[in-house]
Design a protein around this motif. Sequence first.
Motif, mmCIF file in Angstrom:
data_model
loop_
_atom_site.group_PDB
_atom_site.id
_atom_site.type_symbol
_atom_site.label_atom_id
_atom_site.label_comp_id
_atom_site.label_asym_id
_atom_site.label_seq_id
_atom_site.Cartn_x
_atom_site.Cartn_y
_atom_site.Cartn_z
ATOM 1 N N LYS A 1 0.800 -1.165 -0.112
ATOM 2 C CA LYS A 1 0.024 0.145 0.126
ATOM 3 C C LYS A 1 0.953 1.252 -0.001
ATOM 4 O O LYS A 1 1.910 1.348 0.447
ATOM 5 C CB LYS A 1 -0.903 0.181 1.129
ATOM 6 C CG LYS A 1 -1.811 -1.095 1.155
ATOM 7 C CD LYS A 1 -2.836 -0.936 2.286
ATOM 8 C CE LYS A 1 -4.037 -2.112 2.241
ATOM 9 N NZ LYS A 1 -4.744 -1.986 3.643
ATOM 10 N N ALA A 2 0.391 2.332 -0.722
ATOM 11 C CA ALA A 2 1.202 3.424 -0.874
ATOM 12 C C ALA A 2 1.620 4.012 0.702
ATOM 13 O O ALA A 2 2.684 4.622 0.700
ATOM 14 C CB ALA A 2 0.444 4.629 -1.466
ATOM 15 N N SER A 3 0.678 3.887 1.546
ATOM 16 C CA SER A 3 0.914 4.450 2.931
ATOM 17 C C SER A 3 2.148 3.721 3.733
ATOM 18 O O SER A 3 2.758 4.365 4.679
ATOM 19 C CB SER A 3 -0.073 4.431 3.850
ATOM 20 O OG SER A 3 -0.762 3.155 3.957
ATOM 21 N N ARG B 1 4.837 2.139 1.820
ATOM 22 C CA ARG B 1 6.179 2.328 1.250
ATOM 23 C C ARG B 1 6.926 2.880 1.706
ATOM 24 O O ARG B 1 6.774 4.220 2.279
ATOM 25 C CB ARG B 1 5.743 2.588 -0.373
ATOM 26 C CG ARG B 1 4.670 1.594 -1.026
ATOM 27 C CD ARG B 1 4.527 2.309 -2.447
ATOM 28 N NE ARG B 1 3.290 1.526 -3.002
ATOM 29 C CZ ARG B 1 2.198 1.882 -3.809
ATOM 30 N NH1 ARG B 1 2.605 3.269 -4.295
ATOM 31 N NH2 ARG B 1 1.402 1.344 -4.261
ATOM 32 N N PRO C 1 10.032 5.323 1.111
ATOM 33 C CA PRO C 1 10.561 6.118 -0.183
ATOM 34 C C PRO C 1 12.091 5.403 -0.206
ATOM 35 O O PRO C 1 12.747 5.426 0.707
ATOM 36 C CB PRO C 1 10.565 7.453 0.404
ATOM 37 C CG PRO C 1 9.490 7.531 1.674
ATOM 38 C CD PRO C 1 9.568 6.323 2.254
ATOM 39 N N TYR D 1 8.854 1.323 -8.583
ATOM 40 C CA TYR D 1 7.679 0.400 -8.019
ATOM 41 C C TYR D 1 6.707 0.411 -9.350
ATOM 42 O O TYR D 1 6.169 1.342 -9.261
ATOM 43 C CB TYR D 1 7.152 0.973 -6.599
ATOM 44 C CG TYR D 1 5.991 0.216 -6.324
ATOM 45 C CD1 TYR D 1 6.146 -0.832 -5.070
ATOM 46 C CD2 TYR D 1 4.504 0.291 -6.629
ATOM 47 C CE1 TYR D 1 4.980 -1.708 -4.892
ATOM 48 C CE2 TYR D 1 3.582 -0.104 -6.183
ATOM 49 C CZ TYR D 1 3.998 -1.390 -5.315
ATOM 50 O OH TYR D 1 2.928 -2.124 -4.602
ATOM 51 N N GLY E 1 3.510 -0.835 -11.429
ATOM 52 C CA GLY E 1 2.079 -1.337 -11.459
ATOM 53 C C GLY E 1 1.906 -1.989 -12.901
ATOM 54 O O GLY E 1 2.681 -1.971 -13.724
ATOM 55 N N GLN F 1 4.552 3.387 -10.297
ATOM 56 C CA GLN F 1 3.843 4.017 -9.626
ATOM 57 C C GLN F 1 4.567 5.004 -8.424
ATOM 58 O O GLN F 1 3.712 5.914 -7.799
ATOM 59 C CB GLN F 1 3.000 3.080 -8.850
ATOM 60 C CG GLN F 1 1.912 2.526 -9.834
ATOM 61 C CD GLN F 1 1.073 1.630 -9.249
ATOM 62 O OE1 GLN F 1 1.002 1.158 -8.269
ATOM 63 N NE2 GLN F 1 0.033 1.235 -9.892
ATOM 64 N N ASP F 2 5.579 4.650 -8.001
ATOM 65 C CA ASP F 2 6.365 5.129 -7.017
ATOM 66 C C ASP F 2 7.829 4.723 -7.013
ATOM 67 O O ASP F 2 8.371 4.007 -7.818
ATOM 68 C CB ASP F 2 5.793 4.653 -5.531
ATOM 69 C CG ASP F 2 5.584 5.596 -4.506
ATOM 70 O OD1 ASP F 2 6.727 6.440 -4.638
ATOM 71 O OD2 ASP F 2 5.021 5.247 -3.487
ATOM 72 N N TYR F 3 8.537 5.397 -6.035
ATOM 73 C CA TYR F 3 10.014 4.702 -5.774
ATOM 74 C C TYR F 3 9.923 4.434 -4.332
ATOM 75 O O TYR F 3 9.747 5.336 -3.656
ATOM 76 C CB TYR F 3 10.870 6.043 -6.262
ATOM 77 C CG TYR F 3 11.037 6.152 -7.723
ATOM 78 C CD1 TYR F 3 11.854 5.454 -8.607
ATOM 79 C CD2 TYR F 3 10.058 7.049 -8.666
ATOM 80 C CE1 TYR F 3 11.886 5.599 -9.924
ATOM 81 C CE2 TYR F 3 10.112 7.345 -9.890
ATOM 82 C CZ TYR F 3 11.089 6.435 -10.529
ATOM 83 O OH TYR F 3 11.148 6.505 -12.083
ATOM 84 N N VAL F 4 10.921 3.250 -4.090
ATOM 85 C CA VAL F 4 10.852 2.642 -2.851
ATOM 86 C C VAL F 4 12.124 2.102 -2.531
ATOM 87 O O VAL F 4 13.054 2.000 -3.489
ATOM 88 C CB VAL F 4 9.714 1.588 -2.846
ATOM 89 C CG1 VAL F 4 8.263 2.145 -2.943
ATOM 90 C CG2 VAL F 4 10.107 0.485 -3.616
ATOM 91 N N ASN G 1 4.758 -5.251 -8.163
ATOM 92 C CA ASN G 1 3.612 -5.347 -7.417
ATOM 93 C C ASN G 1 2.587 -6.924 -8.183
ATOM 94 O O ASN G 1 3.145 -7.375 -9.246
ATOM 95 C CB ASN G 1 2.589 -4.337 -7.083
ATOM 96 C CG ASN G 1 1.692 -3.904 -8.501
ATOM 97 O OD1 ASN G 1 1.618 -4.284 -9.477
ATOM 98 N ND2 ASN G 1 1.204 -2.791 -8.376
#
Length: 412
Positions: free
Chosen positions: A38-40, A42, A44, A49, A51, A56-59, A94
């Motif tokens: 979940k985004a909350s 992850r 940073p 990341y 999808g 969708q994001d960088y983790v 994911n």
Amino acid sequence: MSGVSFLEKLLDGVAVDWKALGDACFFEISNSGRKPVKASLREPGETPYYGANNIQDYVEGYTHDGEFVLIAEDGSASLENYSIQYASGRFWANNHVHVVRGKAQVNTRFLYHYLCIVDFISFLTGGGRAKLTKGSMVDIQIPIPCPENPKRSLEIQAEIVGILDSFTELTTELTTELTTELTARKKQYNCYRDQLLSFKEGNVEWKALGEIGEFIRGKRFTKADYVEDGISVIHYGEIYTRYGVFTTQAYSQVRSDMAVSLRYAEPGDVVITDVGETVEDVGKAVAWLGDEKVAIHDHCYAFRHSMDPKFVSYCMQATPFVAEKAKYIARTKVNTLLVKGFSKIKIPVPYPGDPKKSLAEQARIVAILDILDGLTNAVSEVLPYEIALRQKQYAYYRDLLLSFPRPEEVAA
């Protein structure tokens, strides 16, 4: 270059074998490492990341390391142009993508290019959210040229990849070049516009919009009211996306039986939005220069005045007035500017004691800004056209270069 003859020359009579994506001798399916977060939750970081359709994001951390092709399991933005992504190095996948790559005899980049032309629709299951199950995916057939000679096979695959990657690189370079040019033009335009409307010298008076004219708020209508032939309307959302500084025609119509319940902008009015996702969006304006009145949404005001409508519209977009608008915006769920706030916003009125001279000066400034705006828009229009042209060219050669003969075609 003739794609067909080039492929025939490249193959030089060698056999082409078709292998199912589930053939473990040629392909590796690495779905077991996938992990949705979940985004909350992850952390940073610098790892992409992935999808179903994009990053969708960088983790922090990673699920895979290497060269892979990511095939949407569900949630592809398009079923006709199914979402296929290429990932290399460390990345996080994911559970909305299948993670596959070629083994020793398959160039993974070649696999990526080929999967981009596969028609996935026949492999999908489900209704509203179509899904590509692993059980269906493993049946997808991939061409392997010269399978009896792995070295030669990889050479053929590499040559095809080189050509297609060159087209991709050219498209990327062109996009970067045009985007840089567009950014420079916009910056130049904004600078000149702001200078012209700053009036640091000369005969000018800064007046509140409430002193210059009046505001008429629109009436609500929804997409359910839209028809192909009815009453012309301006929806506030269209002012952000479809209109420029001015327009002479509306893009939408609503039912004719709504005529009495609506409110209208008249020719020469400036239609201004009262909400926006950003401060810059609030108060975005379009001068209505159509021959007849046009209905406006209730998140719009028609500003009725005696100034040059395009001059007022240009003022509302200029940097100093964005800062001026920001003073009166109510920041709730959305940024909102009510009529009391609009009435206080000041714009310059050149030669306020001489209406005729004032309008002439406004028209002069508008003429200059129209030229600059036209040049900026010309680059804006070229950008998507040129990119689409290159993508079409790439798709044409890709289809030709990957049109390997199937067994039934050889037999015929």
